[in-house]
Design a protein around this motif. Structure first.
Motif, PDB file in Angstrom:
ATOM      1  N   ASP A   1      -0.826   4.178   8.941  1.00 39.21           N
ATOM      2  CA  ASP A   1      -0.915   3.012   9.823  1.00 39.21           C
ATOM      3  C   ASP A   1      -1.609   1.894   9.059  1.00 39.21           C
ATOM      4  O   ASP A   1      -2.776   2.002   8.699  1.00 39.21           O
ATOM      5  N   GLY A   2      -0.880   0.809   8.771  1.00 43.02           N
ATOM      6  CA  GLY A   2      -1.432  -0.272   7.982  1.00 43.02           C
ATOM      7  C   GLY A   2      -1.272  -0.091   6.487  1.00 43.02           C
ATOM      8  O   GLY A   2      -1.785  -0.896   5.701  1.00 43.02           O
ATOM      9  N   PHE A   3      -0.542   0.938   6.067  1.00 43.36           N
ATOM     10  CA  PHE A   3      -0.373   1.245   4.641  1.00 43.36           C
ATOM     11  C   PHE A   3       0.756   0.396   4.059  1.00 43.36           C
ATOM     12  O   PHE A   3       1.909   0.514   4.460  1.00 43.36           O
ATOM     13  N   LEU A   4       0.429  -0.482   3.093  1.00 46.89           N
ATOM     14  CA  LEU A   4       1.416  -1.418   2.554  1.00 46.89           C
ATOM     15  C   LEU A   4       2.522  -0.704   1.788  1.00 46.89           C
ATOM     16  O   LEU A   4       2.277   0.238   1.035  1.00 46.89           O
ATOM     17  N   ILE A   5       3.749  -1.201   1.976  1.00 50.76           N
ATOM     18  CA  ILE A   5       4.941  -0.618   1.376  1.00 50.76           C
ATOM     19  C   ILE A   5       5.248  -1.315   0.052  1.00 50.76           C
ATOM     20  O   ILE A   5       4.839  -2.443  -0.191  1.00 50.76           O
ATOM     21  N   GLU A   6       5.975  -0.643  -0.810  1.00 54.55           N
ATOM     22  CA  GLU A   6       6.386  -1.162  -2.115  1.00 54.55           C
ATOM     23  C   GLU A   6       6.827  -2.617  -2.034  1.00 54.55           C
ATOM     24  O   GLU A   6       7.721  -2.976  -1.275  1.00 54.55           O
ATOM     25  N   GLY A   7       6.187  -3.456  -2.831  1.00 52.20           N
ATOM     26  CA  GLY A   7       6.549  -4.863  -2.892  1.00 52.20           C
ATOM     27  C   GLY A   7       5.702  -5.769  -2.029  1.00 52.20           C
ATOM     28  O   GLY A   7       5.760  -6.999  -2.169  1.00 52.20           O
TER      29      GLY A   7
END
Length: 721
Positions: A457-463
């Motif tokens: 939850d809130g973990f940024l995705i590639e890019g």
């Protein structure tokens, strides 16, 4: 009083415990063979090099025992992989085709809570429906935050044609905002008739009372799916596409591993795993029957067809919702990547790896669209640029004795042997579904993760880490890219766009300096093909359908770009000529069957020839100009010679593509009746454009100019004597 109760329960549902932000120090030290999860802060960019597919397959073959083996590389499967690896579990994921090759790339592209589900919750006092919407609205906000380059808030207009519906719809949409609470995207609002038509000028104005505008999210679904998979890989998960499961193994009645097959090389091997997760969407039952052949099916597949129309059918920054179609299903009409998506249908279907759109479904969508557009906008069958079918896997819940009724939401089921099945649900809630699935797997297999709770939850995705809305300006300034190309790269790759730009070749022009387009009408460039191979694209279909979205946007343009795509992939993957031809053949079949090219052509060929005598004479004249030898047909060489007359050089593959668009009987040549059929289809609106037809027109103009030149020369020569 009943409505007051539901509002009160809604207020109670809004309250919840605030989640703390995890910030753990980086730890890249290996735990035996496995690199442990490093949730080094959810906002820190992971710079660990992405393993190649060859390295990933080698890891699967190395004899390691995984905590989890996930079957299925769609949204839920890759969500499970990211959730598991960030908890510190040794995670492997295999996908028989490509990441997002099934339903996950064929969605409506919306990130939504479900307006119609909230309506049912209010009208039926259904708390389960309310909880489902509440969860989806939280996940909607999360997706917009963790992948801002791949997502955007989208205003959606609900046109109102009866005055009594204005307060009804307004209340419902305001409840949607209310349930979202502080996770709301933007507040909804009412528009007068005048303002509605200013924002959506294509709308039918007769009896229009106004409109309600609310906000949901929109995404590039296939690239989002891929970005989640790449994020999992960067954090230590072993992921491999084009690897299938052919058999499940058990020890003392409990699952212990699986037999895997590399669909590209044909090689098979065994892998051990403490727990196996079935996240295969419409193919849920096939994996469940590997575990237990006697079980009953729980999947009830439904076909959802979408079509893509030109961008001028809708405003660039606003969608439309039709809440009451003729069959009772909601239809969306949305701008997407410079085109317009319309859909979806909902019909029972068979589970297949190659779902196809049908003419009836396409015409149903067109007829519904026509009901909402003003008469100035002619809704033409020929404007359908692409069409596809996605299989929605509705499921009955095997956890309940009565499995006849379909589950409204997703289900997580653990079989006696320990197979964890996650089925149903929707794209928007992929993360929470994955978290629930990993919770079940940890408990059922007694696994020992580093972090007990989900970290995503809130973990940024590639890019996402270094992306800003104005990042594309740096791409233009630093690399000399065309602005439209830079914007596209920024929105597709986020902060990894710089790595893509570094692979671009020089154009040989003053501007843009780099970035050769693979098709003149789209911002896709050569570097994306090379980078796409590093993103695990293994086939031409992987590239044109999911790394680039060209097949979904315009099937004809995808066919025209295919030779260039295959040439670059052949360089990167060392394909020989035989493999190159095989890839082109498979991709053309994919475009013809799954992306609507064949059904578009069949629709055109059913149209009776409705040309006047004068038009027929004109077209016969044009045909005969190209058919200089009076053979009665036009060959590849005739087309090549005609194009050269006005200075256009094309490759052999492009010549064949021009021929294929009009050669209905597939005999390698164009007869006069096929040409007349095409021109009739263009006249009736069943075909929007034909390169062959344009070529014939230009050849006639060239012929007339040459004839006029000769006449003038003769006259001048005679006058001089």
């Amino acid at each position: 009083m009943s409505r007051r109760r539901i509002i009160a329960s809604g207020v109670a549902g809004v309250a919840g415990a605030a989640l703390a932000v995890w910030a753990f120090s980086a730890d890249d030290s290996p735990v035996n063979w496995y690199s442990a999860a490093t949730v080094s802060a959810k906002t820190v960019r992971k710079n660990r090099p992405l393993p190649t597919r060859t390295e990933q397959v080698a890891n699967l073959q190395a004899g390691h025992t995984y905590d989890l083996l996930i079957i299925g590389g769609g949204a839920t499967g890759v969500g499970c992989a990211l959730d598991a690896t960030t908890r510190g579990l040794r995670t492997a994921l295999v996908e028989a085709d490509d990441f997002a090759s099934g339903t996950s790339s064929r969605s409506t592209k919306l990130i939504h809570g479900g307006v119609r589900y909230l309506q049912k919750a209010i009208m039926q006092l259904d708390y389960d429906q309310y909880k489902m919407v509440k969860e989806a609205l939280h996940e909607r906000a999360n997706m917009l935050e963790v992948a801002p380059h791949l997502t955007r808030p989208l205003p959606i207009l609900l046109p109102v044609y009866k005055w009594w519906q204005v307060p009804y719809y307004w209340f419902g949409i305001k409840m949607y905002d209310f349930v979202a609470g502080d996770r709301n995207v933007k507040n909804s609002y009412y528009l007068s008739k005048k303002n509605t038509l200013e924002l959506f000028p294509m709308l039918k104005s007769d009896n229009l009372c106004g409109g309600i505008v609310y906000y949901d999210g929109q995404q590039d679904d296939a690239r989002m799916n891929l970005a989640i998979a790449l994020t999992a890989a960067r954090h230590g998960a072993t992921i491999a596409n084009h690897v299938s499961v052919t058999k499940l193994y058990k020890i003392a009645g409990k699952l212990s591993g699986a037999r895997l097959k590399d669909e590209l090389s044909g090689k098979e091997w065994d892998v051990q795993a403490k727990c196996i997760i079935n996240a295969t969407g419409p193919f849920t039952d096939s994996i469940r029957k590997m575990d237990d052949p006697k079980i009953k099916d729980i999947c009830c597949p439904s076909s959802g067809v979408h079509i893509v129309l030109p961008g001028y059918y809708s405003p660039e920054h606003m969608g439309l919702l039709d809440p009451a179609t003729s069959d009772g299903r909601v239809i969306f009409f949305l701008p997407w990547l410079k085109g317009t998506i319309a859909g979806t249908t909902d019909l029972p279907c068979q589970v297949t790896h190659n779902p196809k759109p049908t003419e009836d479904e396409i015409m149903f969508i067109l007829s519904e669209v026509k009901n909402y557009l003003n008469p100035d906008v002619e809704v033409r069958r020929g404007d359908v640029l692409s069409a596809w079918s996605g299989i929605r896997p509705l499921v009955s819940d095997p956890n309940k004795p009565d499995t006849q009724s379909l589950a409204r939401n997703h289900i997580v089921h653990v079989s006696p042997s320990g197979l964890v099945t996650i089925a149903g649900g929707k794209w928007t809630t992929y993360r929470s579904m994955a978290a629930e699935t990993i919770d079940a797997a940890v408990e059922s297999a007694n696994l020992k993760p580093i972090f007990r709770d989900s970290q995503t939850d809130g973990f940024l995705i590639e890019g996402a880490h270094g992306w800003t809305p104005t990042m594309y300006i740096r791409l233009v300034q630093d690399f000399g890219l065309e602005m439209e190309v830079a914007q596209h790269l920024s929105k597709s790759y986020g902060d990894r766009a710089f790595a893509v730009a570094k692979m671009a070749t020089m154009t040989g022009k003053r501007w843009p300096i780099i970035g050769k387009k693979i098709h003149p009408e789209f911002p896709y460039i050569d570097a994306e093909i090379r980078y796409g191979v590093r993103e695990y694209a293994c086939t031409a279909i992987d590239m044109i359908a999911r790394r680039l979205r060209l097949a979904f946007l315009n099937v004809q343009a995808a066919a025209e770009a295919l030779p260039v795509v295959v040439d670059i992939m052949a360089e990167e993957l060392n394909w020989n000529e035989a493999e190159r031809k095989r890839q082109i053949k498979m991709a053309n079949e994919f475009l013809a069957n799954e992306m609507g090219q064949m059904v578009n052509r069949a629709s055109r060929d059913k149209i009776p020839i409705n040309l006047s005598k004068e038009e027929i004479q004109t077209y016969i004249k044009r045909f005969q100009i190209i058919d200089k030898d009076r053979k009665g047909f036009v060959s590849i060489n005739d087309i090549r010679r005609s194009l050269k007359n006005y200075g256009e050089e094309v490759t052999g593959e492009q010549l064949h593509e021009i021929l294929r668009e009009i050669d209905t009987n597939m005999n390698g040549q164009v007869e006069l009746d096929e040409y007349l059929q095409m021109m009739s289809a263009i006249k009736s609106g069943h075909v929007a454009y034909s390169r062959f037809a344009r070529m014939a027109e230009m050849e006639e103009e060239h012929h007339e100019r040459e004839t006029l030149k000769k006449k003038i020369t003769v006259e001048r020569s005679g006058g001089g004597l």
